[in-house]
Motif scaffolding. Sequence first.
Motif, PDB file in Angstrom:
ATOM      1  N   ALA A  98       0.305  -1.342   0.037  1.00 13.19           N
ATOM      2  CA  ALA A  98       0.184   0.248  -0.367  1.00 13.19           C
ATOM      3  C   ALA A  98       0.772   1.344  -0.153  1.00 13.19           C
ATOM      4  O   ALA A  98       1.812   1.199   0.487  1.00 13.19           O
ATOM      5  CB  ALA A  98      -0.937  -0.480   1.329  1.00 13.19           C
ATOM      6  N   ASN A  99      -0.050   2.287  -0.647  1.00 20.58           N
ATOM      7  CA  ASN A  99       0.657   3.462  -0.186  1.00 20.58           C
ATOM      8  C   ASN A  99       0.582   4.243   0.908  1.00 20.58           C
ATOM      9  O   ASN A  99      -0.430   3.917   1.152  1.00 20.58           O
ATOM     10  CB  ASN A  99       0.945   4.350  -1.689  1.00 20.58           C
ATOM     11  CG  ASN A  99       1.929   4.340  -2.629  1.00 20.58           C
ATOM     12  OD1 ASN A  99       2.640   3.370  -2.278  1.00 20.58           O
ATOM     13  ND2 ASN A  99       1.533   4.298  -3.522  1.00 20.58           N
ATOM     14  N   PRO A 100       1.098   5.359   1.877  1.00 19.94           N
ATOM     15  CA  PRO A 100       0.872   5.526   2.681  1.00 19.94           C
ATOM     16  C   PRO A 100      -0.484   5.873   3.238  1.00 19.94           C
ATOM     17  O   PRO A 100      -1.224   5.899   3.624  1.00 19.94           O
ATOM     18  CB  PRO A 100       1.477   6.400   3.445  1.00 19.94           C
ATOM     19  CG  PRO A 100       3.166   6.018   2.454  1.00 19.94           C
ATOM     20  CD  PRO A 100       2.300   5.546   1.089  1.00 19.94           C
ATOM     21  N   GLU A 101      -0.799   6.934   1.582  1.00 15.61           N
ATOM     22  CA  GLU A 101      -1.868   7.641   1.977  1.00 15.61           C
ATOM     23  C   GLU A 101      -3.619   7.522   1.677  1.00 15.61           C
ATOM     24  O   GLU A 101      -4.357   7.316   1.923  1.00 15.61           O
ATOM     25  CB  GLU A 101      -1.886   8.857   0.836  1.00 15.61           C
ATOM     26  CG  GLU A 101      -1.627   8.397  -0.310  1.00 15.61           C
ATOM     27  CD  GLU A 101      -1.008   7.752  -1.195  1.00 15.61           C
ATOM     28  OE1 GLU A 101       0.551   7.740  -0.823  1.00 15.61           O
ATOM     29  OE2 GLU A 101      -0.386   7.792  -2.258  1.00 15.61           O
ATOM     30  N   ASP A 102      -2.950   5.776   1.026  1.00 11.33           N
ATOM     31  CA  ASP A 102      -4.180   5.043   0.405  1.00 11.33           C
ATOM     32  C   ASP A 102      -5.126   4.231   1.841  1.00 11.33           C
ATOM     33  O   ASP A 102      -6.190   4.383   2.067  1.00 11.33           O
ATOM     34  CB  ASP A 102      -4.396   3.888   0.173  1.00 11.33           C
ATOM     35  CG  ASP A 102      -3.885   4.788  -1.591  1.00 11.33           C
ATOM     36  OD1 ASP A 102      -4.379   5.929  -1.377  1.00 11.33           O
ATOM     37  OD2 ASP A 102      -3.256   4.002  -2.293  1.00 11.33           O
ATOM     38  N   LEU A 103      -4.303   4.642   2.940  1.00 18.60           N
ATOM     39  CA  LEU A 103      -4.681   3.807   4.861  1.00 18.60           C
ATOM     40  C   LEU A 103      -5.308   3.996   5.376  1.00 18.60           C
ATOM     41  O   LEU A 103      -4.937   4.647   6.155  1.00 18.60           O
ATOM     42  CB  LEU A 103      -2.725   2.893   5.018  1.00 18.60           C
ATOM     43  CG  LEU A 103      -2.120   1.766   3.844  1.00 18.60           C
ATOM     44  CD1 LEU A 103      -1.512   2.013   4.726  1.00 18.60           C
ATOM     45  CD2 LEU A 103      -2.981   1.136   3.579  1.00 18.60           C
ATOM     46  N   THR A 104      -6.826   4.291   4.745  1.00 11.49           N
ATOM     47  CA  THR A 104      -7.649   5.339   5.577  1.00 11.49           C
ATOM     48  C   THR A 104      -8.048   4.209   6.881  1.00 11.49           C
ATOM     49  O   THR A 104      -7.591   3.252   6.519  1.00 11.49           O
ATOM     50  CB  THR A 104      -8.553   5.916   5.362  1.00 11.49           C
ATOM     51  OG1 THR A 104      -9.114   4.678   4.207  1.00 11.49           O
ATOM     52  CG2 THR A 104      -7.723   7.007   3.797  1.00 11.49           C
ATOM     53  N   ILE A 105      -8.559   4.853   7.600  1.00  9.25           N
ATOM     54  CA  ILE A 105      -9.248   4.139   8.930  1.00  9.25           C
ATOM     55  C   ILE A 105     -10.488   2.805   8.298  1.00  9.25           C
ATOM     56  O   ILE A 105      -9.643   1.918   8.132  1.00  9.25           O
ATOM     57  CB  ILE A 105      -9.855   4.513  10.322  1.00  9.25           C
ATOM     58  CG1 ILE A 105     -10.043   3.351  11.534  1.00  9.25           C
ATOM     59  CG2 ILE A 105     -11.037   4.896   9.702  1.00  9.25           C
ATOM     60  CD1 ILE A 105      -8.693   2.967  11.381  1.00  9.25           C
ATOM     61  N   LYS A 145       0.199   8.650   9.996  1.00  7.02           N
ATOM     62  CA  LYS A 145      -1.296   8.080  10.118  1.00  7.02           C
ATOM     63  C   LYS A 145      -1.720   6.904   9.792  1.00  7.02           C
ATOM     64  O   LYS A 145      -2.626   6.363  10.633  1.00  7.02           O
ATOM     65  CB  LYS A 145      -1.801   8.776   9.137  1.00  7.02           C
ATOM     66  CG  LYS A 145      -2.197  10.735   9.779  1.00  7.02           C
ATOM     67  CD  LYS A 145      -3.266  11.619   8.534  1.00  7.02           C
ATOM     68  CE  LYS A 145      -3.385  12.785   9.108  1.00  7.02           C
ATOM     69  NZ  LYS A 145      -2.709  13.545   7.794  1.00  7.02           N
ATOM     70  N   ALA A 146      -0.970   6.479   8.689  1.00  2.71           N
ATOM     71  CA  ALA A 146      -1.005   5.459   7.548  1.00  2.71           C
ATOM     72  C   ALA A 146      -0.703   4.298   9.170  1.00  2.71           C
ATOM     73  O   ALA A 146      -1.882   3.104   9.636  1.00  2.71           O
ATOM     74  CB  ALA A 146      -0.067   4.750   7.310  1.00  2.71           C
ATOM     75  N   ILE A 147       0.338   4.721   9.302  1.00  2.17           N
ATOM     76  CA  ILE A 147       0.947   3.020  10.473  1.00  2.17           C
ATOM     77  C   ILE A 147      -0.155   3.083  12.055  1.00  2.17           C
ATOM     78  O   ILE A 147      -0.123   1.739  12.433  1.00  2.17           O
ATOM     79  CB  ILE A 147       2.323   2.953  11.319  1.00  2.17           C
ATOM     80  CG1 ILE A 147       3.340   3.317  10.071  1.00  2.17           C
ATOM     81  CG2 ILE A 147       3.162   2.613  12.691  1.00  2.17           C
ATOM     82  CD1 ILE A 147       4.811   3.625   9.961  1.00  2.17           C
TER      83      ILE A 147
END
Length: 382
Positions: A98-105, A145-147
């Motif tokens: 995944a790319n970080p900006e896509d990992l919403t809750i 945020k993603a982590i």
Amino acid sequence: MSKDNSKKKGIYIHIPFCKYICSYCDFNKFYIQHQPVDEYIDILIIELDTIIDTNNIETVYIGGGTPSALSDDQLIRLLIAVNKKVTVNKLKEFSFEANPEDLTIDRVNILKRYGVNRVSMGVQTLNNKILEVIGRGHKKDDVKKAITNLKNVNINNINVDLMFALPGQTVEDLCDSMETIVSYGINHISCYSLILEQRTKLYNQVKSKHIILPTNEVEEQMYDLTINYLNKQGFIQYEISNFSKQGSESIHNSNYWLNYEYYGIGAGAHGYIDGIRYSNHGPVKFYIDSIVKKGNARRVENKVTEKEKIEEHFFLGLRLLKGVDLDIVDNKYNINSRELYKKSIDKNISAGYLKLENNILSLTRKGLFYGNDVFADFLIID
Ligand code: SF4
């Protein structure tokens, strides 16, 4: 000769779409807009269904491209198909890139719901300026945020990809990125040096002198620093570019290096099944047409010869810091590897790139940086 590696198998699923194209990237990927993504997922599921025997599947890895570029609906469709094919809670590892900006809750909840237990994130650096230069779509803050989101749903098996020798990157930048990433409490870091590939935007920028890359000396210094720093932080280097906390090595990737078999599903995917290495058609349209017309997407198939198996055993196995056990190789292939590779072994031991201790042949600290040169010497059996 015994049929080796017939037990453990993995499935690699390729999603060749990205929301942006990074300047250094030469993977099989396409800008997602105007691509037939829904149709691609349908076809991918058909190809997944061609796998008959799933009893020995121990890992699934969804990579790209950018799997997280899929919409929620597309992603759910794919994950349901994987769940129908294998019992995901019996897998040793179910990874998702995944790319970080896509990992919403919401997104991480979907991954959790369908059994993903490891996420590998393309971060590369936390320097916002460099991220912009190389064309990435995230900023430093997105990573934290993603982590946090992943940990909130109890996905704690997290890899971060970092890169060094990036345009304008200094040793201090690299240190900053590593320190911050380590402070986020993840258990795996892959750290790759930038490889300047032809047919990339970056290649042209470097050739036209619009961008200057760090020198080889700086690159070597950065690699050295990476190893020293991560070791100090309790990360064990188990492969040339891979570092993990104890027991958190990537099982799927380790199985590649141990030369186990795996299915490759999707456009441009590679596989190794029943002694045959194959690669699928890369362009999405070719891939789709091939599955529709022939029921498979194979562009090339090669039966791996005994000689190639031995070569692969060395050049894949030597990537691992634990090295290659020559007694095991000799028994497995009924050869005398010390004789067969005498010249290569002697040459690389003299150069300080390899060491041979208790019949285990492995890269030295110096040899880690020159691994590709060493591996080339193991492709020479007549
Ligand atoms: S590096 Fe990853 S996100 Fe960037 S273009 Fe390549 S596959 Fe896509």
